[in-house]
Scaffold this motif. Structure first.
Motif, short mmCIF file in Angstrom:
data_model
loop_
_atom_site.label_atom_id
_atom_site.label_comp_id
_atom_site.label_asym_id
_atom_site.label_seq_id
_atom_site.Cartn_x
_atom_site.Cartn_y
_atom_site.Cartn_z
N PHE A 27 72.15 8.15 78.35
CA PHE A 27 71.07 8.32 79.32
C PHE A 27 71.32 7.52 80.59
CE2 PHE A 27 69.40 9.95 75.49
CZ PHE A 27 68.60 11.01 75.89
N ASP A 28 70.77 8.06 81.64
CA ASP A 28 70.94 7.48 82.96
C ASP A 28 69.90 6.39 83.15
OD1 ASP A 28 71.39 7.24 85.72
OD2 ASP A 28 69.80 8.71 86.11
N ARG A 29 70.35 5.20 83.56
CA ARG A 29 69.42 4.08 83.61
C ARG A 29 68.38 4.23 84.72
NH1 ARG A 29 71.61 -1.76 82.76
NH2 ARG A 29 73.06 -1.26 84.40
N GLN A 70 61.44 16.57 85.20
CA GLN A 70 61.16 16.27 83.79
C GLN A 70 59.83 16.89 83.34
OE1 GLN A 70 63.06 13.48 81.72
NE2 GLN A 70 62.29 15.08 80.41
N GLN A 109 69.36 1.97 70.89
CA GLN A 109 69.69 1.35 72.18
C GLN A 109 71.07 1.80 72.65
OE1 GLN A 109 69.42 -2.89 71.94
NE2 GLN A 109 67.25 -2.80 71.46
N GLN A 160 64.34 8.83 91.55
CA GLN A 160 63.42 8.72 90.41
C GLN A 160 62.27 9.72 90.52
OE1 GLN A 160 62.62 4.56 90.78
NE2 GLN A 160 63.93 4.02 89.05
N GLN A 176 70.97 5.28 73.74
CA GLN A 176 70.30 5.33 75.04
C GLN A 176 71.27 4.95 76.16
OE1 GLN A 176 67.11 6.23 75.04
NE2 GLN A 176 66.75 6.09 77.23
N THR A 230 67.02 7.07 86.06
CA THR A 230 65.99 8.11 85.90
C THR A 230 65.54 8.30 84.46
OG1 THR A 230 67.70 9.77 85.55
CG2 THR A 230 66.96 9.43 87.81
N ARG A 231 66.28 7.73 83.52
CA ARG A 231 66.05 7.94 82.08
C ARG A 231 66.29 9.40 81.67
NH1 ARG A 231 63.93 3.27 80.02
NH2 ARG A 231 63.12 1.92 81.63
#
Ligand code: C2E
Ligand code: MG
Ligand code: MG
Length: 684
Positions: free
Chosen positions: A258-260, A322, A251, A315, A254, A262-263
């Protein structure tokens, strides 16, 4: 009566809150009262006859030597010794005491017994330590198991129950074998116990089973606890649930990397992935592509549909990207709709344009949001290691420059870095910086020049256009064709336009004071300035402040001013026209040259761009176009001005056609304000 005395003494001694013990000369314990037994952790029913205990069971070698060499000889000689002495309980725990040692002699004066009477020196401290130990046991977030020497569970703490699901009652008296999973074979446990036997402890990862049968990984440490004689008295096991720690680690990883929205990865991930990616390419003599991807259109979506749809737009872009990248690639969002892709190429490959082309195509696909279709216009700048840079900074900078170069083409595009584009960009950055300084400076780096517009029929001055000039100390004269487009990319153009108008008002005021009446003066306004919410207020206020009537001026705008919001732009123009300002459409014949603009805009003048007339004398089509526009302008009651007249031939053709006005080097070049004022003044 007397016969009961020993019993009375015994009871008294038993009740004392002091350690009392009598030993014989070979230091075997004959008696030990209840307090003493508790202090030394000896069972209440321990039989000293059957299971003898010696003084050395309660001392380490150092204090035993002290007893033998000092305490007992002294007591023997002087009846009594007193002082401080360190006891050890049966689990090896230190107990500081204040002790009195008495020697009992027989009739011959021979010592037959010693009695020790001890007070624990810091009873409170020991108690506090016990309480703290208990507290640690209760509060520890690690599971704790205490077993006896046969590994039978004596105690477990609350964390044990939380982790395993077993209550204390489920496990007391049993061995930890009930926690085992089938993950490890007998050899594993054998080696583990062997290590404990040899080294005193073992620690490592182990798979165990919870009460609900789930198997989980724990970090376990088992320690052997010995008594004074080096015999195992207990085992202590302390463990953590690694699956919880690892999921927390995941977590945290993450959140940090990582970007919240776009993940995708974020800037942190890029920073951590870049150096190993470079190092790997260097080792393998392979190339690394660094792509700076600008999704395009985000500002527009935010403005038209709001930030929530803007987020959704990002997104969707991220999902599209991705889907196309491979496991070797690193894709991060660095801000807004800007992404960085690190794409290692197989050794000896130059450019994998296929992937980048696919990325561009994917981003270009229409997006439907809030029942509207958006046509994104993405730009991708690509830099390549080692060709375009060695370090992260160099490569990112090169990729960014390439992206800006792509953006300038104003259509979706992949642009590979080239040094020239980089230098151009650098020059633009320098100009932008210098221009913003020049606009604030009181030094006359910026000036207004004036170029007359003449009546074709008699050559008299019809008007003059105010044109900005910039003389930089270092770079010399810089053309507006160079710096206006740069200023137009930012708010700088608004500052520049306002500077021009203020300056123009000052010139007009001064000429007015000099009793001069200049002709109509036109000034240029950029699309961006016109779209400012306070544009009309600001302009009218500026004129009023300098007492310039709007009818003294004409405002030149280009078609681009109408592209974003035609209705709004037209209403602003109408307001200014109603105030008396004349409106000219500049550079007609370039861009869209939409006839609807001629119909809808509240225009007074149309200025035909130089490019339309430059080959007027040789190209019959150019003549045809001018004729048609001339007729159109007459019908629409617009003043037509042809720009860029450079020779007599052009002048004559236009005069013969009956065109009204012209502007160009043939009549006069743009001149500094005072020079122009002198020239036009002398013609009056
Ligand atoms: P423009 O508004 O179309 O201005 C006319 C341009 O044509 C001027 O260039 C002028 O010097 C040039 N010109 C005039 N006669 C001839 C000729 O016979 N031959 C040739 N080759 N050129 C001629 P300049 O001053 O370099 O300005 C270029 C553009 O920069 C202007 O085009 C205008 O769009 C912009 N600009 C200039 N001053 C300002 C300003 O104060 N504010 C804004 N927003 N833009 C300005
Ligand atoms: Mg102009
Ligand atoms: Mg023009």
């Amino acid at each position: 009566m007397l016969t009961d005395l020993p019993r009375v003494h015994f009871d008294l001694v038993e009740q004392l809150d002091s350690f009392v013990s009598t030993v014989n000369p070979d230091l075997r314990l004959l008696t030990l009262n209840r307090f003493g037994r508790r202090l030394c952790r000896i069972a209440d029913d321990h039989d000293l006859q059957q299971d003898p205990l010696y003084v050395h069971h309660f001392h380490d070698s150092e204090s035993l030597q002290f007893l033998q060499n000092v305490v007992f000889p002294y007591a023997r000689a002087h009846q009594c010794w007193q002082g401080q002495l360190l006891f050890r309980d049966r689990q090896g725990q230190a107990i500081p005491t204040q002790i009195k040692v008495l020697a009992h002699h027989n009739a011959e004066g021979k010592v037959i017994h010693f009695t020790g009477i001890a007070q624990t020196q810091s009873h409170d401290a020991t108690q506090l330590l016990d309480e703290l130990t208990e507290r640690i046991f209760q509060d520890a977030i690690e599971g704790i198991i205490l077993t006896d020497s046969k590994a039978r569970i004596l105690r477990v703490n609350p964390a044990f129950t939380t982790i395993t699901g077993y209550q204390a009652d489920d496990v007391l008296g049993k061995t930890p074998a009930l926690l085992r999973s089938a993950h490890h074979d007998a050899d594993f446990y054998q080696q583990m116990w062997q290590t404990i036997a040899l080294q005193g402890s073992w620690q490592g990862e182990i798979w165990n089973r919870k009460k609900d049968r789930t198997v989980y990984q724990q970090w376990l440490k088992i320690s052997r606890i010995e008594d004074n004689q080096g015999q195992v008295s207990h085992y202590l096991a302390v463990f953590q649930d690694l699956s919880i720690i690892r999921s927390k680690d995941r977590q945290i990883h993450q959140l940090v990397n990582f970007d919240r929205l776009t993940r995708l990865g974020n800037r942190e991930l890029l920073v951590s992935r870049f150096p190993p990616a470079l190092a790997q390419c260097q080792r393998q003599h392979a190339r690394l592509l660094v792509c700076w991807i600008d999704g395009g259109q985000l500002g527009d979506v935010n403005q038209r549909l709001g930030l929530t749809h803007g987020d959704r737009f990002i997104q969707l872009q991220a999902e599209r990207l991705q889907q196309l990248i491979g496991p070797e690639d690193t894709l991060v969002r660095i801000y807004a709709d800007d992404y960085i892709l690190l794409h290692p190429l197989p050794a000896k490959t130059r450019h994998d344009t296929k992937l980048i082309g696919r990325l561009l195509e994917a981003l270009k696909q229409p997006v439907e949001l809030a029942a509207q279709v958006i046509l994104p216009c993405p730009f991708i700048g690509v830099a390549c290691y080692p060709d375009d840079g060695q370090s992260e900074e160099e490569l990112l900078h090169a990729a960014e420059l390439a992206m800006f170069a792509a953006k300038e083409k104003k259509q979706a595009k992949v642009q590979f870095y080239n040094a020239k584009a980089g230098a151009d960009y650098h020059r633009k950055a320098v100009l932008r910086q210098k221009l913003s300084t020049a606009l604030l400076s009181t030094e006359p780096a910026l000036q207004l020049h004036f170029q007359p517009r003449v009546w074709l029929q008699d050559g008299s001055t019809a008007a003059a256009e105010a044109l900005i000039r910039w003389q930089d100390e270092e770079l010399g004269m810089i053309s507006p064709a160079d710096f206006i487009p740069i200023a137009e990319q930012s708010h700088l153009i608004v500052e520049l336009d306002r500077w021009v108008l203020r300056q123009l008002c000052r010139h007009l005021s001064r000429w007015h004071q000099q009793q001069l009446t200049p002709p109509l003066i036109s000034f240029n306004v950029s699309a961006r300035h016109l779209s400012e919410a306070d544009f009309t207020d600001w302009l009218l206020h500026c004129l009023a402040e300098h007492q310039i009537p709007p009818s003294a001026l004409e405002m030149e705008i280009t078609e681009s001013a109408l592209i974003d919001n035609e209705a709004k732009a037209i209403s602003k123009l109408q307001l200014l026209k109603d105030a008396g300002l004349r409106i000219a459409l500049d550079d007609f014949g370039t861009g869209y040259s939409s006839l609807s603009y001629l119909k809808n805009m509240p225009l007074d003048t149309v200025k035909i761009d130089r490019s339309v007339v430059c080959d007027l004398s040789t190209n019959p089509k150019a003549l045809c176009i001018i004729k048609s526009i001339h007729l159109l302008a007459c019908e629409l009651k617009l003043t037509l001005t042809i720009e860029g007249i450079e020779n007599l031939q052009q002048h004559q053709i236009l005069a013969e056609l009956g065109c009204q006005q012209a502007q160009g080097y043939w009549y006069a070049k743009p001149l500094p304000a005072e020079q122009w004022a002198r020239q036009w003044g002398s013609r009056l």
